[in-house]
Design an enzyme around this catalytic site. Structure first.
Site, PDB file in Angstrom:
ATOM      1  N   HIS A 196       0.856  -1.179   0.000  1.00  0.00           N
ATOM      2  CA  HIS A 196       0.000   0.000   0.000  1.00  0.00           C
ATOM      3  C   HIS A 196       0.895   1.234   0.000  1.00  0.00           C
ATOM      4  O   HIS A 196       1.791   1.362   0.846  1.00  0.00           O
ATOM      5  CB  HIS A 196      -0.872   0.030   1.256  1.00  0.00           C
ATOM      6  CG  HIS A 196      -2.004  -0.944   1.253  1.00  0.00           C
ATOM      7  ND1 HIS A 196      -1.837  -2.275   0.945  1.00  0.00           N
ATOM      8  CD2 HIS A 196      -3.324  -0.778   1.545  1.00  0.00           C
ATOM      9  CE1 HIS A 196      -3.017  -2.883   1.044  1.00  0.00           C
ATOM     10  NE2 HIS A 196      -3.935  -2.006   1.407  1.00  0.00           N
ATOM     11  N   GLU A 199      -1.955   6.412  -0.838  1.00  0.00           N
ATOM     12  CA  GLU A 199      -3.394   6.563  -0.576  1.00  0.00           C
ATOM     13  C   GLU A 199      -3.544   7.784   0.324  1.00  0.00           C
ATOM     14  O   GLU A 199      -3.849   8.874  -0.137  1.00  0.00           O
ATOM     15  CB  GLU A 199      -3.958   5.310   0.089  1.00  0.00           C
ATOM     16  CG  GLU A 199      -5.428   5.432   0.466  1.00  0.00           C
ATOM     17  CD  GLU A 199      -5.884   4.374   1.477  1.00  0.00           C
ATOM     18  OE1 GLU A 199      -7.106   4.236   1.632  1.00  0.00           O
ATOM     19  OE2 GLU A 199      -5.041   3.710   2.114  1.00  0.00           O
TER      20      GLU A 199
END
Length: 332
Positions: A196, A199
């Protein structure tokens, strides 16, 4: 064929879904009762109300509270099986599921209990529903490098059942570089790498994931657009982004779906894919995400097909399987 009919007809691969984030309130309440575990809610409706969080951290709080009712191998099986049934409804024919062992091992649940339940559901999904799947083990980035190393050691005996390792949880303040050594060891052990990045965290975290973790895919990555040089890199390297539109809206990465950049990224040649992230918390599974962006951004049939094609091209299935699914998409 209408756009809605096309969305339903398209075979899809889902590459960014947290199995703990598919925990529907009804199942959470049922497993809590079955395991005689006290939770802070008196009814399914109270659980559902708790899902109305306002940012990533408040989401994570209810996410971890829900996970504590998962104790037995059968609990993890039931959780995954419920998700596979949603996949069947949405014509998701392949999925690469994240699971967070640290969420469970920190509570005293054996690594094998988690993995065996999930794997048994994966096997049943293949034989009963025709859905293929891979498991990706994620490190929780708010925990220490030492804890991640420990989790990697626990995973090594099960290497043939876990295709990759990833990095999730609270992004801000926990850059990918914090885990560079763990991911180097994971690569040496033969795991594929995802993370990830970009974001809530800045575009710089995407650079770190590329250069320090040497990822095969970026999860989220929507803030890459803030860095033109990074965009050129993503396009040149055909680096996939596993984008989660309804998640981005719920967590206020965008304030309005009409502001989402997934269509711009697609038009610029970035290999973006559509995914549901934590669908029971964020208000929608795969088709819900496709419908939301189609309505907000007026996607064409060709763009919808390209998003579905991207999902297979970015997946970890064989080239033969990729070509089979892409041919089916192109024939629609």
């Amino acid at each position: 064929m209408t756009q809605l009919d096309l969305i339903r007809a398209l075979p899809k691969a889902e590459l960014h879904v947290h199995i703990e984030g598919t925990f529907e309130p009804e199942l959470m309440f049922a497993i809590a009762q079955r395991n005689q575990i006290e939770i802070a809610y008196q009814s399914v409706e109270e659980v559902r109300q708790a899902y109305n969080f306002h940012n990533l951290q408040s989401f994570l709080d209810i996410y971890y509270a829900g996970a504590k009712v998962l104790i037995l191998e059968q609990d993890f099986y039931d959780l995954a099986w419920a998700y596979f049934e949603k996949c069947a409804e949405d014509n998701v024919v392949h999925t690469e599921m994240f699971f967070d062992p640290q969420t469970h091992t920190e509570r005293g649940i054996a690594f094998a209990t988690v993995l065996n339940g999930l794997k048994r559901a994966c096997d049943d999904a293949k034989t009963k529903l025709g859905i293929s799947s891979h498991l990706i083990m994620c490190f929780l980035r708010h925990l220490s490098e030492e804890a991640a190393f420990k989790t990697l050691e626990q995973a090594l005996p099960y290497k043939d059942q876990i295709i990759g390792v990833g990095l999730d949880s609270s992004e801000v303040g926990h850059p990918p570089e914090k885990f560079a050594r763990v991911f180097a060891k994971a690569r040496e052990a033969g795991f594929l790498i995802v993370a990830h990045a970009g974001e809530e965290g800045p575009a710089d975290y995407v650079w770190q994931a590329l250069d320090m973790l040497k990822v095969n895919r970026i999860d989220h990555g929507v803030r890459s657009e803030e860095d033109p040089e990074l965009m050129q890199r993503l396009i040149r390297d055909k680096m996939p982004l596993t984008v989660c539109p309804l998640s981005n809206l719920k967590l206020c990465v965008v304030d309005d779906m009409r502001e989402h950049n997934i269509r711009r990224l697609l038009q610029q040649g970035v290999k973006v894919t559509v995914n549901s992230d934590d669908p029971s918390y964020f208000g929608g599974y795969m088709n819900d995400n496709f419908i939301a962006i189609t309505q907000a951004l007026d996607l064409t049939a060709d763009e919808l097909k390209q998003l579905a094609i991207n999902s297979f091209e970015a997946s970890f299935i064989s080239d033969t399987e990729k070509q089979m699914w892409i041919a089916k998409i192109q024939a629609l």
